[in-house]
Design a protein around this motif. Structure first.
Motif, short mmCIF file in Angstrom:
data_model
loop_
_atom_site.label_atom_id
_atom_site.label_comp_id
_atom_site.label_asym_id
_atom_site.label_seq_id
_atom_site.Cartn_x
_atom_site.Cartn_y
_atom_site.Cartn_z
N SER A 151 0.85 -1.20 0.00
CA SER A 151 0.00 0.00 0.00
C SER A 151 0.88 1.24 0.00
N ILE A 152 0.63 2.11 -0.96
CA ILE A 152 1.46 3.31 -1.17
C ILE A 152 0.55 4.51 -1.37
N GLN A 153 0.86 5.58 -0.69
CA GLN A 153 0.12 6.83 -0.87
C GLN A 153 0.82 7.70 -1.91
N ILE A 154 0.02 8.23 -2.85
CA ILE A 154 0.54 9.17 -3.84
C ILE A 154 -0.17 10.51 -3.68
N GLU A 155 0.61 11.54 -3.38
CA GLU A 155 0.11 12.92 -3.29
C GLU A 155 0.55 13.67 -4.54
N ILE A 156 -0.40 14.35 -5.18
CA ILE A 156 -0.13 15.14 -6.37
C ILE A 156 -0.30 16.62 -6.04
N ASN A 157 0.67 17.42 -6.42
CA ASN A 157 0.58 18.86 -6.23
C ASN A 157 -0.49 19.43 -7.16
N ARG A 158 -1.47 20.12 -6.59
CA ARG A 158 -2.59 20.62 -7.39
C ARG A 158 -2.17 21.66 -8.42
N LYS A 159 -1.05 22.32 -8.20
CA LYS A 159 -0.62 23.33 -9.17
C LYS A 159 -0.35 22.71 -10.54
N ILE A 160 -0.11 21.40 -10.58
CA ILE A 160 0.17 20.73 -11.84
C ILE A 160 -1.03 20.74 -12.76
N TYR A 161 -2.23 20.67 -12.20
CA TYR A 161 -3.39 20.40 -13.04
C TYR A 161 -4.60 21.30 -12.82
N MET A 162 -4.52 22.27 -11.89
CA MET A 162 -5.72 23.07 -11.61
C MET A 162 -5.35 24.43 -11.02
N ASP A 163 -6.34 25.32 -11.02
CA ASP A 163 -6.25 26.59 -10.31
C ASP A 163 -6.77 26.35 -8.90
N GLU A 164 -5.95 26.54 -7.90
CA GLU A 164 -6.34 26.20 -6.54
C GLU A 164 -7.43 27.12 -5.99
N GLN A 165 -7.58 28.29 -6.55
CA GLN A 165 -8.60 29.22 -6.05
C GLN A 165 -9.96 28.97 -6.70
N THR A 166 -9.98 28.83 -8.03
CA THR A 166 -11.26 28.65 -8.74
C THR A 166 -11.66 27.18 -8.85
N LEU A 167 -10.72 26.28 -8.63
CA LEU A 167 -10.90 24.82 -8.77
C LEU A 167 -11.02 24.38 -10.23
N GLU A 168 -10.74 25.27 -11.16
CA GLU A 168 -10.84 24.92 -12.58
C GLU A 168 -9.61 24.12 -13.00
N LEU A 169 -9.84 23.14 -13.87
CA LEU A 169 -8.76 22.34 -14.41
C LEU A 169 -7.89 23.16 -15.36
N ASP A 170 -6.60 22.94 -15.28
CA ASP A 170 -5.68 23.41 -16.31
C ASP A 170 -5.58 22.27 -17.32
N GLN A 171 -6.15 22.45 -18.49
CA GLN A 171 -6.32 21.33 -19.41
C GLN A 171 -4.98 20.72 -19.84
N ALA A 172 -4.01 21.56 -20.12
CA ALA A 172 -2.72 21.03 -20.58
C ALA A 172 -2.05 20.21 -19.48
N GLY A 173 -2.01 20.77 -18.27
CA GLY A 173 -1.39 20.06 -17.17
C GLY A 173 -2.14 18.80 -16.81
N TYR A 174 -3.46 18.91 -16.85
CA TYR A 174 -4.30 17.75 -16.53
C TYR A 174 -4.10 16.61 -17.52
N LEU A 175 -4.05 16.93 -18.81
CA LEU A 175 -3.89 15.89 -19.82
C LEU A 175 -2.52 15.23 -19.72
N ARG A 176 -1.48 16.04 -19.50
CA ARG A 176 -0.15 15.46 -19.30
C ARG A 176 -0.14 14.53 -18.09
#
Length: 309
Positions: free
Chosen positions: A265-290
């Motif tokens: 069992s392994i925990q994986i934490e992803i930094n939200r800056k990679i894939y979204m705007d932390e204030q609006t919660l909107e996805l960053d499409q390029a980062g999200y797809l990568r």
């Protein structure tokens, strides 16, 4: 297509970023979704739930409460069921009940009445409880009180029955099934984290997080070679990765990881800056797809691996 897969596909394709968790959102058919798989890999997302039960009784606006979510994690791993990977997902929010905590992690000062269940006296665990991050949160990550009232014993017991027990039962069942099929299991506990740790989020306030943090509780919940394989895989794709700092993994990896029995069992934490705007919660499409492409490749790599070899 399996009905549950149809539901996940529909949500993935049609949900608008930031729209989940709306005050008038319909109640889910169940608090936990569990999709069985055929591989040895099991994924679970305990903190991406966006349905806020009517009995929550928080004094805070929904927009503030939503900052506690592991936002969009269920979308990031939406590829999993089609690969034959078991998937378990909470629909209740972590700020209502945190399924990645043990039922002993209770702040009895929040409760009106005598708590009937055991309470931890582990000094390390109590550090997070005192931050307001036990089974039932007392404070937001920024230290804002979540309630202007004491919580009744009955309502907390009801949350455990409705949320914690079904979630853990689903994770345990998925891991047991994977282990029975293959003689081993690889359980990935899926999370996201803010770019910078807030005052009441962790024991390291103000820490700037790497792109990923991989945790196995210092090798106690998974073979460290497997964890390091994940670290290397992500670094080769250009991400910064920390191992067991500042997040080692909590209850879900502690409870279900047993490498001596080939249960990893392994925990994986992803930094939200990679894939979204932390204030609006909107996805960053390029980062999200990568990110989703790289994580699918990682999961496929784990599916092809027998850690007993």
């Amino acid at each position: 297509m399996h009905p549950v897969l149809q539901l996940i596909s529909h949500r993935f394709q049609h949900a608008q970023p930031g729209a989940a968790g709306a005050a008038d959102a319909p109640a889910p058919a169940q608090m936990v979704t569990s999709v069985p798989g055929t591989s040895a890999v099991v994924l679970d997302s305990p903190h991406s739930g966006t349905w806020y039960p009517e009995d929550f009784g928080s004094c805070l606006p929904l927009a503030t409460l939503r900052q506690a979510e592991d936002t969009h994690v269920e979308k990031i791993y939406a590829f999993a069921p089609a690969l034959g990977v078991s998937w378990v997902e909470a629909h209740f929010p972590r700020i209502y009940l945190d399924a990645n905590r043990d039922t002993t992690e209770i702040d009895c000062g929040m409760i009106d009445g005598d708590w009937p269940l055991p309470v931890t006296d582990d000094p390390v665990v109590l550090q997070k409880v005192r931050l307001g991050k036990g089974l039932i949160w007392k404070f937001t990550d920024a230290g804002v009180p979540i309630y202007e009232r004491a919580l009744s014993v009955d309502e907390l017991l009801a949350r455990i029955e409705r949320c914690w027990k079904p979630y853990h039962a689903a994770v345990a069942k998925a891991i047991d099934a994977a282990h029975a099929r293959h003689g081993y299991s690889i359980h990935i506990n899926c999370h996201s984290m803010p770019a910078v740790a807030a005052s009441h989020a962790t024991l390291h306030p103000g820490l700037v997080h790497a792109d990923f943090v991989i945790g196995d509780r210092d090798g106690s919940t998974a073979d460290p070679r497997l964890s390091q394989r994940i670290c290397s895989f992500l670094r080769e794709r250009g991400y910064s990765v920390d191992y067991n700092h500042p997040y080692k993994g909590v209850e879900l990896v502690r409870r279900y990881g047993n490498p001596a029995d080939n249960r990893h069992s392994i925990q994986i934490e992803i930094n939200r800056k990679i894939y979204m705007d932390e204030q609006t919660l909107e996805l960053d499409q390029a980062g999200y797809l990568r990110l989703t492409r790289d994580l699918q490749a990682l999961v496929e790599d784990l599916m092809a691996l027998d850690p007993r070899a």
